[in-house]
Each structure stands twice: as structure tokens, then as C-alpha cells.
Design an enzyme around this catalytic site. Structure first.
Site, PDB file in Angstrom:
ATOM      1  N   HIS A 246       1.079  -1.037   0.074  1.00 47.87           N
ATOM      2  CA  HIS A 246       0.050  -0.174   0.047  1.00 47.87           C
ATOM      3  C   HIS A 246       1.000   1.302   0.073  1.00 47.87           C
ATOM      4  CE1 HIS A 246      -3.584  -2.428   1.232  1.00 47.87           C
ATOM      5  NE2 HIS A 246      -2.538  -3.252   1.687  1.00 47.87           N
ATOM      6  N   THR A 247       1.295   1.462  -1.170  1.00 41.66           N
ATOM      7  CA  THR A 247       2.270   2.615  -1.483  1.00 41.66           C
ATOM      8  C   THR A 247       2.106   4.056  -0.735  1.00 41.66           C
ATOM      9  OG1 THR A 247       1.498   3.444  -3.459  1.00 41.66           O
ATOM     10  CG2 THR A 247       3.145   1.746  -3.517  1.00 41.66           C
ATOM     11  N   CYS A 248       0.870   4.292  -0.668  1.00 42.22           N
ATOM     12  CA  CYS A 248       0.247   5.605   0.053  1.00 42.22           C
ATOM     13  C   CYS A 248       0.735   5.477   1.486  1.00 42.22           C
ATOM     14  CB  CYS A 248      -1.265   5.836  -0.299  1.00 42.22           C
ATOM     15  SG  CYS A 248      -1.683   6.239  -1.868  1.00 42.22           S
ATOM     16  N   PHE A 249       0.465   4.403   2.190  1.00 39.27           N
ATOM     17  CA  PHE A 249       1.063   4.297   3.519  1.00 39.27           C
ATOM     18  C   PHE A 249       2.192   3.662   3.959  1.00 39.27           C
ATOM     19  CE2 PHE A 249      -3.457   3.900   2.896  1.00 39.27           C
ATOM     20  CZ  PHE A 249      -4.164   4.739   3.445  1.00 39.27           C
TER      21      PHE A 249
END
Length: 282
Positions: A246-249
Site C-alpha cells: 500500500h504505497t500511500c501508507f
């Protein structure tokens, strides 16, 4: 040739301004001539060395050439330059009446100055203007933009945009990673960092992209990121799953592999260039 090409320069200006605003490293460096132009500074001969080494050497030879040879019209040059436009070569005067002004020892400095000015300012003024306008749409008013660039050194701006050019430190990476479901002493975590240390620089960057979507780190390294990184434990069908992210996190979901070899194969897959661009990033 593309009727939209000036809009592309405006778009690039906006992207660079957004990158600076949000402290996102994009892995590029400004050319000194381009930077000087945006800052409203005159471009001198030393500035063009990296941008056009051939022009630099030609101009330097003219400035150092024997005066008698120049005054005898040994080079046969006048105040014009040749450009190529859509496959045709055109002669452009560097100043009014330039075709009638012969190069000599008295005017060679002016000739070099005009030649550099045409090559790096006049001939690309539309592109520079559109880039500057796009930049100003995001980060500054057009009238204040030269002061923005004048307040910076090129080296500082390059560091802000390019980020850390050194190799990725696995120890720094590990020190800025937390765990959810795992403990640092778990065998899977020990295997993971052991395999990361063995990776090539390209594989490390591919893993970093897969994990965070970032290809470049800030100058400060991992501590310069807006968040720490996380490794989450995945237990379902562990040996038959690849890691996801989950790249955003900044979250890597790592299955509980039962052997070092299985984990190694899985990491090899996700660090392959054609996989990291599309698999498991959402």
C-alpha cells in the site's frame, strides 16, 4: 513538430513546482544555463560547458585565437549562426546587419556573447516562457519568479529535486521501518533484511518503488520521508502469495514464508522491472 509541445513545457513547469511544494524527489537536475535563465541572469561562456561542450570549446578557441589571424578573416565568420528547422538549414543574424559584420579580434567577445545568448535564450524563449508560466501557476507569481530562483543556489535546488544520489543504506532503511504482526526477531524479518542487503542497487530501488512508489530518497535519507515504513504480517496461503504493498501508507505486506529460498524467489519476482511497475501497487 507537435503543435502541443509548448503546452508540454508548461506542464513540466507545474510538475517541478508541485515536486518542490510537496518535497517529492524526481531524480533530475537543472542545467546551469536553464537555471540562470529562469533567475534572469546573463549566461556566460563557463555556464555552457555542460550544456554544449562543443560550442564551449569553439567559443573558447575564438577568444584565445591569435589576433592577427582573426583580423585577416582567417575563420571567414560574420555575426550570423546556422540553425536547422524542419530539415532545412537557415542563417540567422545575431544582431541587425550581422551578415555584414566580420568577426575580428576587437568584436570577438561580443560575437561569443551574442552566439551564446541566441543559442540558450533567444532560440528557446517560447519554451522557457511556457515552463516559467507553468511553474508560476503553482508556486510563485510571474513577476516574483526570478527572485525565487535568485534566492537559491543551483546545487541546493538540485538536491531538493534529485534527492540522495548515494546508494541506498539498508541499515538506514531498517532503522526507519516498524512492524505490525511481526517482531524484529522473527525469522522472516531476519531473512528479509539479509536478502535486501544482497540485492543490487537496481533491485533495492525497485523494491523501494514497490513499497513506497518512491524511486529517490531525500538528501537526509529515510529520515527525510514524511512517514516511517511498515512491514505487515500476512498469514493466509503465505507460501503461495507474493508480497503486496500500500504505497500511500508506505506499507509492505509480507507473507510468513517458511523458508529463506521461497522468500528470495518472491522478492526476485517483485523487483523485476516489468513487475514492479504494475504488480501489487495500489
Amino acid at each position: 513538430m507537435n503543435p502541443e509541445h509548448l503546452n508540454y513545457f508548461g506542464f513540466c513547469g507545474r510538475v517541478i513546482a508541485l515536486a518542490l511544494m510537496h518535497k517529492v524527489q524526481v531524480g533530475i537536475a537543472f542545467d546551469r544555463v536553464f537555471f540562470s535563465t529562469l533567475a534572469g541572469r546573463d549566461v556566460c561562456l563557463d555556464d555552457v560547458l555542460d550544456a554544449d561542450p562543443f560550442l564551449y570549446m569553439s567559443c573558447k578557441k575564438i577568444l584565445e585565437m591569435d589576433a592577427d589571424f582573426l583580423d585577416s578573416d582567417g575563420l571567414g565568420l560574420c555575426f550570423v549562426t546556422e540553425i536547422e528547422e524542419f530539415g532545412s538549414k537557415l542563417l540567422v543574424e545575431l544582431c541587425p546587419g550581422g551578415k555584414d559584420i566580420a568577426l575580428n579580434s576587437q568584436n570577438r567577445e561580443e560575437y561569443v556573447k551574442l552566439l551564446i545568448n541566441h543559442r540558450f535564450m533567444t532560440s528557446i524563449s517560447e519554451q522557457i516562457t511556457h515552463f516559467a508560466q507553468g511553474f508560476a501557476d503553482i508556486l510563485s507569481r510571474p513577476t516574483l519568479q526570478p527572485f525565487f530562483f535568485q534566492s537559491l543556489d543551483l546545487e541546493d535546488l538540485d538536491k531538493m529535486l534529485r534527492g540522495n544520489g548515494d546508494g541506498i543504506s539498508v541499515d538506514d532503511w531498517k532503522a526507519h521501518t516498524d512492524y505490525n504482526g511481526y517482531k524484529e526477531t522473527d525469522c522472516q524479518i531476519s531473512w528479509f533484511w539479509k536478502l535486501v542487503k544482497k540485492m543490487s542497487e537496481e533491485q533495492k530501488r525497485a523494491l523501494l518503488v514497490f513499497w513506497t512508489s518512491l524511486k529517490y530518497l531525500p538528501v537526509e535519507g529515510f529520515r527525510g520521508l514524511q512517514s516511517r515504513l511498515y512491514i505487515y504480517k500476512v498469514t493466509d496461503c503465505a507460501d503461495r502469495r507474493l508480497p503486496t504493498s500500500h504505497t500511500c501508507f508506505f506499507r509492505l505486506c509480507l507473507p510468513t514464508y517458511q523458508s529463506l529460498s521461497v522468500m528470495d524467489k518472491s522478492l526476485q519476482i517483485i523487483t523485476q522491472e516489468h513487475v514492479t511497475s504494475s504488480f501489487g501497487i495500489w
